[in-house]
Write a protein that holds these residues in place. Structure first.
Motif, PDB file in Angstrom:
ATOM      1  N   HIS A  75       0.967  -1.458   0.081  1.00 12.29           N
ATOM      2  CA  HIS A  75       0.047   0.110  -0.030  1.00 12.29           C
ATOM      3  C   HIS A  75       0.934   1.215  -0.071  1.00 12.29           C
ATOM      4  O   HIS A  75       0.712   2.058  -0.792  1.00 12.29           O
ATOM      5  N   SER A  76       1.836   1.037   0.833  1.00  9.18           N
ATOM      6  CA  SER A  76       2.747   2.353   0.912  1.00  9.18           C
ATOM      7  C   SER A  76       3.531   2.669  -0.104  1.00  9.18           C
ATOM      8  O   SER A  76       3.936   3.707  -0.413  1.00  9.18           O
ATOM      9  N   TYR A  77       4.117   1.589  -0.817  1.00  8.08           N
ATOM     10  CA  TYR A  77       4.640   1.493  -1.951  1.00  8.08           C
ATOM     11  C   TYR A  77       3.932   2.254  -3.159  1.00  8.08           C
ATOM     12  O   TYR A  77       4.644   3.156  -3.836  1.00  8.08           O
ATOM     13  N   GLY A  78       2.806   1.824  -3.199  1.00  3.49           N
ATOM     14  CA  GLY A  78       2.028   2.426  -4.261  1.00  3.49           C
ATOM     15  C   GLY A  78       1.565   3.985  -4.091  1.00  3.49           C
ATOM     16  O   GLY A  78       1.649   4.761  -5.089  1.00  3.49           O
ATOM     17  N   LEU A  79       1.527   4.404  -2.720  1.00  3.43           N
ATOM     18  CA  LEU A  79       1.443   5.900  -2.457  1.00  3.43           C
ATOM     19  C   LEU A  79       2.379   6.657  -2.719  1.00  3.43           C
ATOM     20  O   LEU A  79       2.346   7.747  -2.999  1.00  3.43           O
ATOM     21  N   GLN A 106      -3.372   3.464  -6.069  1.00  5.82           N
ATOM     22  CA  GLN A 106      -4.071   2.940  -5.093  1.00  5.82           C
ATOM     23  C   GLN A 106      -4.156   1.380  -5.478  1.00  5.82           C
ATOM     24  O   GLN A 106      -4.148   1.382  -6.789  1.00  5.82           O
ATOM     25  N   ILE A 107      -4.224   0.471  -4.528  1.00  3.52           N
ATOM     26  CA  ILE A 107      -4.349  -0.949  -5.036  1.00  3.52           C
ATOM     27  C   ILE A 107      -5.789  -1.488  -4.624  1.00  3.52           C
ATOM     28  O   ILE A 107      -6.269  -1.151  -3.487  1.00  3.52           O
ATOM     29  N   GLU A 108      -6.661  -1.724  -5.726  1.00  2.00           N
ATOM     30  CA  GLU A 108      -8.110  -2.107  -5.349  1.00  2.00           C
ATOM     31  C   GLU A 108      -8.203  -3.587  -5.164  1.00  2.00           C
ATOM     32  O   GLU A 108      -7.727  -4.173  -6.424  1.00  2.00           O
ATOM     33  N   LEU A 109      -8.685  -4.174  -4.350  1.00  2.00           N
ATOM     34  CA  LEU A 109      -8.654  -5.601  -4.025  1.00  2.00           C
ATOM     35  C   LEU A 109      -9.988  -6.010  -4.274  1.00  2.00           C
ATOM     36  O   LEU A 109     -11.251  -5.570  -3.628  1.00  2.00           O
ATOM     37  N   GLN A 110     -10.394  -6.764  -5.104  1.00  2.00           N
ATOM     38  CA  GLN A 110     -11.749  -7.475  -5.621  1.00  2.00           C
ATOM     39  C   GLN A 110     -11.980  -9.146  -5.167  1.00  2.00           C
ATOM     40  O   GLN A 110     -11.513  -9.866  -6.208  1.00  2.00           O
ATOM     41  N   ILE A 111     -12.113  -9.260  -4.144  1.00  6.64           N
ATOM     42  CA  ILE A 111     -12.467 -10.925  -3.713  1.00  6.64           C
ATOM     43  C   ILE A 111     -13.659 -10.945  -3.288  1.00  6.64           C
ATOM     44  O   ILE A 111     -13.894 -10.341  -2.036  1.00  6.64           O
ATOM     45  N   VAL A 112     -14.185 -12.284  -3.558  1.00  6.03           N
ATOM     46  CA  VAL A 112     -15.560 -12.336  -3.170  1.00  6.03           C
ATOM     47  C   VAL A 112     -15.556 -13.546  -2.066  1.00  6.03           C
ATOM     48  O   VAL A 112     -16.072 -13.374  -1.116  1.00  6.03           O
ATOM     49  N   GLU A 113     -14.632 -14.463  -2.282  1.00  4.54           N
ATOM     50  CA  GLU A 113     -14.713 -15.659  -1.445  1.00  4.54           C
ATOM     51  C   GLU A 113     -13.460 -16.055  -1.175  1.00  4.54           C
ATOM     52  O   GLU A 113     -12.528 -15.929  -1.953  1.00  4.54           O
ATOM     53  N   ASP A 114     -13.247 -17.154  -0.077  1.00  2.00           N
ATOM     54  CA  ASP A 114     -12.142 -17.833   0.141  1.00  2.00           C
ATOM     55  C   ASP A 114     -11.546 -18.855  -0.930  1.00  2.00           C
ATOM     56  O   ASP A 114     -12.435 -19.528  -1.428  1.00  2.00           O
ATOM     57  N   SER A 115     -10.362 -18.881  -1.282  1.00  5.13           N
ATOM     58  CA  SER A 115     -10.136 -20.184  -2.085  1.00  5.13           C
ATOM     59  C   SER A 115      -8.685 -20.393  -1.788  1.00  5.13           C
ATOM     60  O   SER A 115      -7.853 -19.726  -1.280  1.00  5.13           O
ATOM     61  N   ILE A 147       2.686  -7.320  -8.501  1.00  3.90           N
ATOM     62  CA  ILE A 147       1.903  -6.103  -8.028  1.00  3.90           C
ATOM     63  C   ILE A 147       2.906  -5.119  -8.157  1.00  3.90           C
ATOM     64  O   ILE A 147       2.423  -3.897  -8.411  1.00  3.90           O
ATOM     65  N   LYS A 148       4.134  -5.471  -7.664  1.00  6.05           N
ATOM     66  CA  LYS A 148       4.897  -4.400  -7.846  1.00  6.05           C
ATOM     67  C   LYS A 148       5.490  -3.906  -9.084  1.00  6.05           C
ATOM     68  O   LYS A 148       5.408  -2.617  -9.442  1.00  6.05           O
ATOM     69  N   ASN A 149       5.710  -4.807 -10.138  1.00  7.95           N
ATOM     70  CA  ASN A 149       5.779  -4.604 -11.543  1.00  7.95           C
ATOM     71  C   ASN A 149       4.539  -3.739 -11.858  1.00  7.95           C
ATOM     72  O   ASN A 149       4.708  -2.623 -12.797  1.00  7.95           O
ATOM     73  N   ALA A 150       3.342  -4.051 -11.720  1.00  7.12           N
ATOM     74  CA  ALA A 150       2.084  -3.303 -12.109  1.00  7.12           C
ATOM     75  C   ALA A 150       2.060  -1.785 -11.495  1.00  7.12           C
ATOM     76  O   ALA A 150       1.847  -0.915 -12.261  1.00  7.12           O
ATOM     77  N   ILE A 151       2.512  -1.718 -10.186  1.00  6.33           N
ATOM     78  CA  ILE A 151       2.617  -0.219  -9.757  1.00  6.33           C
ATOM     79  C   ILE A 151       3.709   0.328 -10.447  1.00  6.33           C
ATOM     80  O   ILE A 151       3.671   1.787 -10.680  1.00  6.33           O
ATOM     81  N   GLU A 152       4.889  -0.213 -10.749  1.00  3.00           N
ATOM     82  CA  GLU A 152       6.185   0.264 -11.449  1.00  3.00           C
ATOM     83  C   GLU A 152       5.910   0.768 -12.673  1.00  3.00           C
ATOM     84  O   GLU A 152       6.277   1.951 -13.353  1.00  3.00           O
ATOM     85  N   ALA A 153       4.593  -0.021 -13.369  1.00  2.00           N
ATOM     86  CA  ALA A 153       4.530   0.490 -14.788  1.00  2.00           C
ATOM     87  C   ALA A 153       3.351   1.365 -14.928  1.00  2.00           C
ATOM     88  O   ALA A 153       3.117   2.049 -15.893  1.00  2.00           O
ATOM     89  N   SER A 154       2.787   1.606 -13.779  1.00  2.00           N
ATOM     90  CA  SER A 154       1.541   2.712 -13.778  1.00  2.00           C
ATOM     91  C   SER A 154       1.883   3.996 -13.786  1.00  2.00           C
ATOM     92  O   SER A 154       3.012   4.667 -13.290  1.00  2.00           O
TER      93      SER A 154
END
Ligand code: ADP
Ligand code: MG
Length: 425
Positions: free
Chosen positions: A297-301, A306-315, A332-339
């Motif tokens: 979270h803080s790395y994104g900031l 922002q990191i948006e988490l979309q999880i409905v159920e446990d798996s 996720i780090k790669n995704a933040i760095e590319a954003s």
């Protein structure tokens, strides 16, 4: 202590390599023994054919001599073969076998079963797995049988070979049928042999890579310790008042570089670690993603992402929690760095049939087809401070737990990384 473990791995690897060599030697020893045993049996049978109840033994000395001569040629070639396995030696064996079997056919016209040998002569070349020699013997046999049949029709006219003359067409068809069967046997066994050779080569290559990898891991270990010591002293001197401030200016850069080197070594070592050392446990993907996104979270900031988490159920997935976290952190780090500044990164997980699917979506720089292909190549990185090991680790972890990582990306628009694992429940 850990270095010692690294060395032990290398040592056992070398020992098993040496074992492998002696196994191979043993194998060829057995093969040679088997060859000589088979050849001795074959020569004994051929000698029986020459000596037991041979009509020429007392009557026709020249026919007996001819039979003995071709038999000797053929037998000597077979016995010498293990000493000289060249193409010419094989060719010689084939030619002497033709001479031997065709001489039997002409010397003993009453023994109709000699015709069976004429049909089977090319089969000898199957044993050498030499396609050129096999096709040559097939062609030579077809030519020789054509000449033989012409001789029977035009010269002999059924006087000695009535069993062939009476049903000439049937015999010709049978001959070609037998050649077709021999061809199929060769085709199938040769294909199988080629596959086995390829498999053997791949195993050898993998074995070699494993040894090299483990040696590299041992070296990496040795390098990490002095690095830590040097870094520690640099940090100590950085805080010390005795060192000139002018000199201290470069300390920060030096520590930074050492940190990068340490990071590369740590990441490399996590790949080299054998899979069996890692424990398998039911990993709750929702919990893992939650803790990873909290951590990042803080790395994104830093860039207002922002990191948006979309999880409905446990798996659940059968894996190792630490490694799963490592996998998602890297991606996720790669995704933040590319954003771009202010963009959101979406992390979504769901169960699809018997698979758990995790999508990590960013709306950043994206990748071309070629760039996607290069992912996972060691040290491939387009970042100034990248190690280029992150994706390699991810692929490695995914493979260990029967997972798959795929990419959908458009240059300038963003990337969706899809990770799939077999679901536990
Ligand atoms: P590193 O992050 O240290 O550069 P990685 O193996 O993690 O090494 O990534 C390799 C390269 O792949 C990155 O340098 C980057 O160019 C590219 N890449 C990875 N993920 C993404 C992404 N989500 N969007 C765009 N490029 C990416
Ligand atoms: Mg990375």
């Amino acid at each position: 202590m850990v270095v010692y473990i690294g060395r032990t791995i290398v040592l056992t690897e070398m020992q098993s390599w040496f074992k492998g060599v002696s196994m191979k030697e043993l194998y060829t020893e057995i093969n040679k023994k088997l060859y000589y045993f088979t050849i001795t049996v074959v020569i004994a049978i051929m000698l029986m054919g020459l000596l037991v109840d041979n009509p020429y033994y007392s009557q026709d000395g020249s026919a007996f001599f001819l039979h003995a001569l071709f038999l000797t040629f053929f037998a000597v070639c077979l016995l010498l073969y293990p000493r000289n396995t060249s193409h010419y030696c094989r060719l010689l064996i084939m030619i002497t076998s033709f001479m031997y079997f065709y001489s039997l056919f002409f010397l003993y016209p009453d023994t109709w079963s000699n015709f069976i040998f004429l049909c089977l002569v090319p089969a000898i070349s199957i044993l050498f797995f030499d396609p050129k020699l096999f096709y040559f013997s097939l062609a030579l046999n077809s030519f020789a049988i054509l000449m033989t049949f012409l001789y029977i029709i035009l010269v002999d006219q059924g006087a000695h070979y009535s069993y062939i003359q009476e049903d000439l067409v049937g015999n010709i068809i049978n001959f070609f049928g037998s050649q077709a069967i021999i061809y199929f046997i060769f085709y199938i066994s040769y294909g199988r042999l080629k596959k086995q050779q390829l498999y053997f080569q791949q195993i050898k290559q993998a074995e070699r890579l494993k040894t090299t990898g483990q040696l590299a891991a041992a070296v990496a270990h040795e390098i990490r310790n002095p690095l830590t010591v040097v870094k520690g002293f640099l940090q100590f001197y950085e805080q010390s008042n005795e060192v000139d401030t002018e000199l201290k200016k470069h300390f920060h850069l030096m520590v930074d570089e050492l940190n990068t080197a340490e990071q590369v070594i740590s990441q490399f070592l996590s790949i080299a670690k054998p899979a069996k050392e890692k424990e398998l446990e039911p990993v709750n993907i929702r919990q893992v993603l939650q803790s990873v996104t909290d951590l990042l979270h803080s790395y994104g900031l830093l860039h207002d992402n922002q990191i948006e988490l979309q999880i409905v159920e446990d798996s659940y997935v059968a894996a190792n929690t630490i490694e799963m976290k490592q996998l998602f952190i890297n991606i996720i780090k790669n995704a933040i760095e590319a954003s771009n500044i202010g963009d959101v990164v979406v992390v979504a997980a769901s169960k699809i049939k018997d698979m758990v699917e995790i999508n990590i979506i960013d709306y950043g720089q994206g990748m071309t087809e070629k760039e996607i292909e290069s992912l996972g190549t060691p040290f491939y990185s387009l970042k100034s401070k990248g190690t280029g090991l992150g994706m390699m680790i991810c692929f490695n972890i995914a493979e260990n737990y029967k997972g798959k990582i795929s990419f959908k990306s458009t240059k300038g628009k963003g990337t969706t990384v899809t990770i799939r694992f077999p679901s536990l429940i």
